[in-house]
Design a protein around this motif. Structure first.
Motif, PDB file in Angstrom:
ATOM      1  N   PHE A 174       0.830  -1.206   0.000  1.00 61.48           N
ATOM      2  CA  PHE A 174       0.000   0.000   0.000  1.00 61.48           C
ATOM      3  C   PHE A 174       0.868   1.262   0.000  1.00 61.48           C
ATOM      4  CE2 PHE A 174      -4.017  -2.168   1.389  1.00 61.48           C
ATOM      5  CZ  PHE A 174      -4.844  -1.582   0.437  1.00 61.48           C
ATOM      6  N   PHE A 175       1.911   1.281   0.824  1.00 62.01           N
ATOM      7  CA  PHE A 175       2.728   2.488   0.886  1.00 62.01           C
ATOM      8  C   PHE A 175       3.413   2.750  -0.447  1.00 62.01           C
ATOM      9  CE2 PHE A 175       6.784   4.683   2.060  1.00 62.01           C
ATOM     10  CZ  PHE A 175       6.201   5.920   2.283  1.00 62.01           C
ATOM     11  N   THR A 176       3.900   1.709  -1.099  1.00 63.53           N
ATOM     12  CA  THR A 176       4.554   1.885  -2.396  1.00 63.53           C
ATOM     13  C   THR A 176       3.585   2.455  -3.421  1.00 63.53           C
ATOM     14  OG1 THR A 176       6.061   0.047  -1.935  1.00 63.53           O
ATOM     15  CG2 THR A 176       5.825   0.717  -4.226  1.00 63.53           C
ATOM     16  N   ALA A 177       2.375   1.898  -3.470  1.00 70.08           N
ATOM     17  CA  ALA A 177       1.402   2.366  -4.457  1.00 70.08           C
ATOM     18  C   ALA A 177       0.913   3.777  -4.146  1.00 70.08           C
ATOM     19  CB  ALA A 177       0.222   1.396  -4.513  1.00 70.08           C
ATOM     20  N   LEU A 178       0.633   4.051  -2.875  1.00 70.30           N
ATOM     21  CA  LEU A 178       0.078   5.355  -2.505  1.00 70.30           C
ATOM     22  C   LEU A 178       1.099   6.486  -2.584  1.00 70.30           C
ATOM     23  CD1 LEU A 178      -2.080   4.211   0.541  1.00 70.30           C
ATOM     24  CD2 LEU A 178      -2.952   5.031  -1.662  1.00 70.30           C
ATOM     25  N   SER A 179       2.376   6.146  -2.452  1.00 75.09           N
ATOM     26  CA  SER A 179       3.415   7.180  -2.480  1.00 75.09           C
ATOM     27  C   SER A 179       4.040   7.364  -3.861  1.00 75.09           C
ATOM     28  CB  SER A 179       4.510   6.856  -1.458  1.00 75.09           C
ATOM     29  OG  SER A 179       5.135   5.616  -1.754  1.00 75.09           O
ATOM     30  N   ALA A 180       3.536   6.645  -4.872  1.00 75.24           N
ATOM     31  CA  ALA A 180       4.067   6.786  -6.228  1.00 75.24           C
ATOM     32  C   ALA A 180       3.832   8.206  -6.736  1.00 75.24           C
ATOM     33  CB  ALA A 180       3.407   5.772  -7.161  1.00 75.24           C
ATOM     34  N   ALA A 181       4.762   8.708  -7.521  1.00 73.47           N
ATOM     35  CA  ALA A 181       4.657  10.075  -8.037  1.00 73.47           C
ATOM     36  C   ALA A 181       3.423  10.262  -8.903  1.00 73.47           C
ATOM     37  CB  ALA A 181       5.915  10.424  -8.831  1.00 73.47           C
ATOM     38  N   GLU A 182       3.049   9.242  -9.652  1.00 75.30           N
ATOM     39  CA  GLU A 182       1.849   9.270 -10.481  1.00 75.30           C
ATOM     40  C   GLU A 182       1.056   7.990 -10.250  1.00 75.30           C
ATOM     41  OE1 GLU A 182       2.859   9.824 -14.550  1.00 75.30           O
ATOM     42  OE2 GLU A 182       3.838  11.758 -14.226  1.00 75.30           O
ATOM     43  N   ARG A 183      -0.251   8.065 -10.376  1.00 75.79           N
ATOM     44  CA  ARG A 183      -1.078   6.884 -10.202  1.00 75.79           C
ATOM     45  C   ARG A 183      -0.736   5.860 -11.284  1.00 75.79           C
ATOM     46  NH1 ARG A 183      -6.002   5.060  -8.049  1.00 75.79           N
ATOM     47  NH2 ARG A 183      -7.150   3.635  -9.417  1.00 75.79           N
ATOM     48  N   PRO A 184      -0.333   4.644 -10.910  1.00 71.38           N
ATOM     49  CA  PRO A 184       0.019   3.642 -11.919  1.00 71.38           C
ATOM     50  C   PRO A 184      -1.215   3.075 -12.598  1.00 71.38           C
ATOM     51  CG  PRO A 184       0.217   2.726  -9.709  1.00 71.38           C
ATOM     52  CD  PRO A 184      -0.093   4.182  -9.537  1.00 71.38           C
TER      53      PRO A 184
END
Length: 314
Positions: free
Chosen positions: A60-70
């Motif tokens: 969750f942290f990796t996905a939520l902290s991504a610079a852009e929504r993957p």
């Protein structure tokens, strides 16, 4: 990634991760367990996390902290990490493509399909699945979420250690099972050298012990009882650096002790842990981890994706 080139997450980093993922994960409980002849320990029941392991924290942290929504989440896994990424994808409305070895347990593969993930199986080991995942991970809009050797993963897993500190006053020691090292790396980053930290490995998958002896992460050939969840071919460079900095101690346990620990968890607590989830407790049963007074020794039960049919009825 060399150990001397990595940046170990700080407590502030982990605090930020905890705030970001708070609405998506469970704050898992602790439970005191009295063991005859040894004393009372505290179990951190991380198998009660979503998807029955600690893995959603880092995912969750990796996905939520991504610079852009993957537009796509990609992961290679022995099973538990893949389940976490699939769950994250479903929760956030992002497709997930999960790569597993052919040896992944059927229960985990079935659960991945039920979570809506696209599942691909390659080779006999996690390393084979990881190699197969790289092309998808490089596609435009894709976000690869590493199982253990990435800052987002390690930082997110460190939120479990933060909870332990809040839940167990006077914690003296924390025992955690190690495969690739993400959970122990995050735990080491949070506690540092102020608390006794014990990295416990099954005899067939000694990534941390091998790296400690060599002075750097090295390849091993994982095998044995808990290799489906702790079967990384080498410890991650980032977790290894965090564990070294915290003075984390290496302990190796035999399969018989893991079986005994798993049966004890079922008999005394009705916890159906997978073998990897019982590895840390096995070190206590083998008296390789001292039991501190008043539940100050914390043992993490890290996963429960297993077939419980081989557990005793009594």
């Amino acid at each position: 990634m060399e150990a001397n080139a990595v940046e170990i997450p700080t407590r502030a980093d982990i605090e930020r991760a905890a705030a970001m993922i708070a609405g998506y994960i469970r704050r898992t409980p602790v439970l005191q367990l009295a063991i005859a002849g040894l004393g009372t320990i505290t179990l951190k029941l991380e198998q009660l996390q979503h998807t029955a392991s600690f893995k959603p924290r880092g995912a969750f942290f990796t996905a939520l902290s991504a610079a852009e929504r993957p537009s796509l989440l990609v992961a290679a896994s022995g099973g538990n990490h893949g389940l976490a990424v699939a769950y994250v994808g479903r929760a956030l409305g992002i497709p997930a493509r999960i790569f597993l070895p052919l040896t992944a347990p059927h229960a985990k593969v079935s659960r991945l399909h039920s979570l809506g993930a696209q599942v691909e199986q390659h080779g006999e080991r996690y390393a084979d699945a990881f190699a197969a995942s790289e092309e998808s991970a490089a596609s435009p809009g894709a976000l690869a979420i590493h199982a253990y050797d990435a800052p987002g993963t390690v930082t997110g897993q460190g939120t479990m250690a933060r909870e332990i500190e809040q839940q167990v006053p006077g914690v003296r020691a924390v025992a955690v099972a190690v495969g690739g090292g993400g959970l122990m790396g995050g735990t080491s980053a949070w506690f540092g050298d102020a608390t006794e930290l014990v990295a416990v490995e099954p005899e067939g998958s000694q990534t941390f012990r091998a790296a400690t002896q060599a002075g750097r992460p090295v390849d091993i050939t994982p095998r044995g009882l808990a290799s489906d969840s702790l079967g990384a071919s080498r410890i991650g460079a980032l977790p290894f650096a965090a564990m070294q900095a915290a003075g984390t101690r290496s302990v190796v346990v035999g399969d018989a002790a893991v079986i005994s620990a798993r049966e004890l968890l079922w008999r005394e607590c009705r916890i159906a842990a997978e073998p990897g989830g019982a590895v840390a407790l096995a070190a206590v049963l083998e008296k390789q981890v001292a039991v501190a007074p008043d539940g100050g020794t914390v043992v993490v039960v890290c996963g429960a994706n297993t077939d419980p049919s081989d557990l005793p009825l009594a």
